[in-house]
Design a protein around this motif. Sequence first.
Motif, PDB file in Angstrom:
ATOM      1  N   GLY A 250       0.835  -1.190   0.000  1.00  0.00           N
ATOM      2  CA  GLY A 250       0.000   0.000   0.000  1.00  0.00           C
ATOM      3  C   GLY A 250       0.868   1.236   0.000  1.00  0.00           C
ATOM      4  O   GLY A 250       2.034   1.187  -0.376  1.00  0.00           O
ATOM      5  N   GLY A 251       0.261   2.337   0.411  1.00  0.00           N
ATOM      6  CA  GLY A 251       1.014   3.583   0.462  1.00  0.00           C
ATOM      7  C   GLY A 251       0.112   4.778   0.260  1.00  0.00           C
ATOM      8  O   GLY A 251      -1.121   4.652   0.220  1.00  0.00           O
ATOM      9  N   PHE A 252       0.758   5.926   0.140  1.00  0.00           N
ATOM     10  CA  PHE A 252       0.046   7.203   0.068  1.00  0.00           C
ATOM     11  C   PHE A 252       0.698   8.114  -0.957  1.00  0.00           C
ATOM     12  O   PHE A 252       1.927   8.174  -1.029  1.00  0.00           O
ATOM     13  CB  PHE A 252       0.097   7.928   1.416  1.00  0.00           C
ATOM     14  CG  PHE A 252      -0.414   7.127   2.572  1.00  0.00           C
ATOM     15  CD1 PHE A 252      -1.755   7.176   2.926  1.00  0.00           C
ATOM     16  CD2 PHE A 252       0.440   6.302   3.292  1.00  0.00           C
ATOM     17  CE1 PHE A 252      -2.229   6.432   3.986  1.00  0.00           C
ATOM     18  CE2 PHE A 252      -0.026   5.546   4.355  1.00  0.00           C
ATOM     19  CZ  PHE A 252      -1.365   5.607   4.704  1.00  0.00           C
ATOM     20  N   GLU A 268      -5.073  13.702  -1.050  1.00  0.00           N
ATOM     21  CA  GLU A 268      -4.388  12.469  -0.628  1.00  0.00           C
ATOM     22  C   GLU A 268      -5.079  11.250  -1.220  1.00  0.00           C
ATOM     23  O   GLU A 268      -6.304  11.161  -1.245  1.00  0.00           O
ATOM     24  CB  GLU A 268      -4.401  12.374   0.903  1.00  0.00           C
ATOM     25  CG  GLU A 268      -3.807  11.077   1.426  1.00  0.00           C
ATOM     26  CD  GLU A 268      -3.610  11.055   2.939  1.00  0.00           C
ATOM     27  OE1 GLU A 268      -3.610  12.136   3.567  1.00  0.00           O
ATOM     28  OE2 GLU A 268      -3.459   9.951   3.482  1.00  0.00           O
ATOM     29  N   PHE A 269      -4.259  10.313  -1.676  1.00  0.00           N
ATOM     30  CA  PHE A 269      -4.772   9.029  -2.178  1.00  0.00           C
ATOM     31  C   PHE A 269      -4.019   7.933  -1.447  1.00  0.00           C
ATOM     32  O   PHE A 269      -2.798   8.002  -1.314  1.00  0.00           O
ATOM     33  CB  PHE A 269      -4.530   8.926  -3.681  1.00  0.00           C
ATOM     34  CG  PHE A 269      -5.018   7.638  -4.296  1.00  0.00           C
ATOM     35  CD1 PHE A 269      -6.363   7.454  -4.571  1.00  0.00           C
ATOM     36  CD2 PHE A 269      -4.130   6.612  -4.592  1.00  0.00           C
ATOM     37  CE1 PHE A 269      -6.814   6.270  -5.151  1.00  0.00           C
ATOM     38  CE2 PHE A 269      -4.579   5.423  -5.167  1.00  0.00           C
ATOM     39  CZ  PHE A 269      -5.930   5.256  -5.442  1.00  0.00           C
ATOM     40  N   GLY A 270      -4.750   6.941  -0.957  1.00  0.00           N
ATOM     41  CA  GLY A 270      -4.071   5.890  -0.208  1.00  0.00           C
ATOM     42  C   GLY A 270      -4.609   4.512  -0.517  1.00  0.00           C
ATOM     43  O   GLY A 270      -5.778   4.346  -0.874  1.00  0.00           O
TER      44      GLY A 270
ATOM     45  N   ARG B 255     -13.405   2.924  -0.615  1.00  0.00           N
ATOM     46  CA  ARG B 255     -14.016   1.656  -1.004  1.00  0.00           C
ATOM     47  C   ARG B 255     -13.229   0.531  -0.362  1.00  0.00           C
ATOM     48  O   ARG B 255     -12.009   0.451  -0.493  1.00  0.00           O
ATOM     49  CB  ARG B 255     -14.064   1.457  -2.516  1.00  0.00           C
ATOM     50  CG  ARG B 255     -14.834   0.177  -2.895  1.00  0.00           C
ATOM     51  CD  ARG B 255     -15.203   0.148  -4.355  1.00  0.00           C
ATOM     52  NE  ARG B 255     -15.862  -1.068  -4.775  1.00  0.00           N
ATOM     53  CZ  ARG B 255     -17.174  -1.314  -4.690  1.00  0.00           C
ATOM     54  NH1 ARG B 255     -17.973  -0.407  -4.170  1.00  0.00           N
ATOM     55  NH2 ARG B 255     -17.685  -2.448  -5.113  1.00  0.00           N
ATOM     56  N   SER B 256     -13.944  -0.322   0.341  1.00  0.00           N
ATOM     57  CA  SER B 256     -13.337  -1.461   1.007  1.00  0.00           C
ATOM     58  C   SER B 256     -13.827  -2.706   0.290  1.00  0.00           C
ATOM     59  O   SER B 256     -15.013  -3.033   0.351  1.00  0.00           O
ATOM     60  CB  SER B 256     -13.763  -1.470   2.484  1.00  0.00           C
ATOM     61  OG  SER B 256     -13.195  -2.563   3.159  1.00  0.00           O
ATOM     62  N   ILE B 267      -9.207   1.281  -0.899  1.00  0.00           N
ATOM     63  CA  ILE B 267      -8.811   2.436  -1.700  1.00  0.00           C
ATOM     64  C   ILE B 267      -9.422   3.673  -1.049  1.00  0.00           C
ATOM     65  O   ILE B 267     -10.628   3.706  -0.799  1.00  0.00           O
ATOM     66  CB  ILE B 267      -9.339   2.326  -3.148  1.00  0.00           C
ATOM     67  CG1 ILE B 267      -8.866   1.019  -3.805  1.00  0.00           C
ATOM     68  CG2 ILE B 267      -8.907   3.534  -3.979  1.00  0.00           C
ATOM     69  CD1 ILE B 267      -9.417   0.814  -5.227  1.00  0.00           C
ATOM     70  N   GLU B 268      -8.603   4.681  -0.786  1.00  0.00           N
ATOM     71  CA  GLU B 268      -9.107   5.880  -0.113  1.00  0.00           C
ATOM     72  C   GLU B 268      -8.618   7.140  -0.804  1.00  0.00           C
ATOM     73  O   GLU B 268      -7.458   7.238  -1.204  1.00  0.00           O
ATOM     74  CB  GLU B 268      -8.633   5.881   1.347  1.00  0.00           C
ATOM     75  CG  GLU B 268      -9.043   7.139   2.086  1.00  0.00           C
ATOM     76  CD  GLU B 268      -8.762   7.085   3.590  1.00  0.00           C
ATOM     77  OE1 GLU B 268      -8.569   5.977   4.131  1.00  0.00           O
ATOM     78  OE2 GLU B 268      -8.739   8.164   4.214  1.00  0.00           O
TER      79      GLU B 268
END
Lengths: 326, 326
Positions: A250-252, A268-270, B255-256, B267-268
Amino acid sequence: MAIKVGIVGYGNLGKGVQQAIAQNPDFELVAIFTRREPQQMASLLGEAKFEHISAADAYIGVIDVMIMCGGSATDLPEQTPVMARMFNTVDSFDTHANIPAFFDVVDAAAKENGKVSVISTGWDPGLFSLNRLLAQSILPEGTDYTFWGKGVSQGHSDAIRRVPGVKGGVQYTIPVQEVIERIRSGETPELATREKHLRECYVVAEENANQEEIRQAIVSMPNYFSDYDTTVNFITEEQLREEHGEMPHGGFVIRSGITGQGKRQIIEFGLKLDSNPEFTASVLVAYARAVVRMSSEGQKGAKTVFDVPFSYLSPKSAEELRRDLL
Amino acid sequence: MAIKVGIVGYGNLGKGVQQAIAQNPDFELVAIFTRREPQQMASLLGEAKFEHISAADAYIGVIDVMIMCGGSATDLPEQTPVMARMFNTVDSFDTHANIPAFFDVVDAAAKENGKVSVISTGWDPGLFSLNRLLAQSILPEGTDYTFWGKGVSQGHSDAIRRVPGVKGGVQYTIPVQEVIERIRSGETPELATREKHLRECYVVAEENANQEEIRQAIVSMPNYFSDYDTTVNFITEEQLREEHGEMPHGGFVIRSGITGQGKRQIIEFGLKLDSNPEFTASVLVAYARAVVRMSSEGQKGAKTVFDVPFSYLSPKSAEELRRDLL
């Protein structure tokens, strides 16, 4: 009519694509192509037809898109240009520095033969790249940050395993949470490599090996570990197998910008992924849908995620999307 | 050659667009169109030419794109279709339920006249919509969450100000942080309205007004407050002016999902904005760039963010983007 798909390569990524296709009823898996002996392949999920990769040309006109699931080091540079002469393709080529050259080769192959090839999908390159582009376009004055993890780095895990006295091991890249919080609260620090990520190693030592020597060899290794705060934990083979067999990642991607008279604006996108290969596979399948649509419109040549409108990723109609998601 | 822009409407959003254009050297502001007396308008930033909105037709062939900065309730439904007959346009129409009908009207106007109109940009609809579409396309099995805030809700602030005895006030929508953390850690709760957001009101009461009656009238107000945990704080006019004059906003789209054998993938996308109108304005300007490019390619009709490849938002070339951002 279902989109007819071939999978090239049946490692973790290829298996992930097979699973993702099962979640998307508008796709139909036609065959899985492998360099191994097709008769000796076992399908992870239900029935599947295996073919030797050299038999791919028999599927010209049958398969709408080939999903390329090889590695970026040697597989994709060889396989994507070959397949792009016969099929629409999508891949996750991720050697950032070589993307421009890879693009040119695939573009020539695809254009000559009227095919579309979307290269370098996945999440980085891929979704992270999209967010870098979006955020820079909206906030021209600002600072970009990318953090990776918590996740397994294959390259760093391989580096550990090359240290004398090491039997096995895995390395987790961990973003420094305090720094992310500082950025979220509006600071825009200049960060040294050491301040952004930690490296956490779980190592199985050979019997009689000197653990302190192994630790020193790892933490002082140039390029891989010497610029980071690295911790080395010694574990048993059983622990390695049972507690470190997953491939989370994952990550940001964060852009902290300024508008008007100094107003701070943060995008921000994560991602938080239990399975890196299954997620990358899911991105490949969504872009495979776009590839087929672009091809049916008469487009040709190599494309990237930057060239694909998001509506092309969905099986839903434009009307549905506007009504339900806008 | 610079992209020639007109701004229609000079409230907070129009002023934000003027400021955003100053950050993007490939744009040139030609004129600001207003329903007010042009001679009495004062530019926020340097020199600017003001024109009455009825004089827009004199700019046909001069202005490449009109950035529509009116409100969604009455301005845009009237103005966008009119302008779309003469110019390429971009707007931030945000009445979700009316988007399909608005799309059809603008589409007809733009198509008839060979123009491109991107409707409903901004961040919700806009960037949040893009992330909903992206995440659903990649993770077909999953649950969506959208949280807004912390930010000022204009509609709820207006509702407070209509309560008898209230002189002024502002309402902040606040996402429930504990719930977001549960979702980030892999839970997929079904949430009642009350569990997702808090509503925090800062109210200036008229002298002699009964504060407890005001508080009751607010917290029990149907549609606006009765389904939420609402707090009401009484402040002075000076406090309202000095401590609550900004327009921060933001939120999260999460979205989980699940891939393979139950692997959790999250995804965030999140925004933390000091100025809601300036950020929306920055999005409008990036999409104005895309509008001009789509028009120059011969496209026409209404489009949404779903139809626009991200490369169209950037002043950089495709080669630069692949090299620097992929």
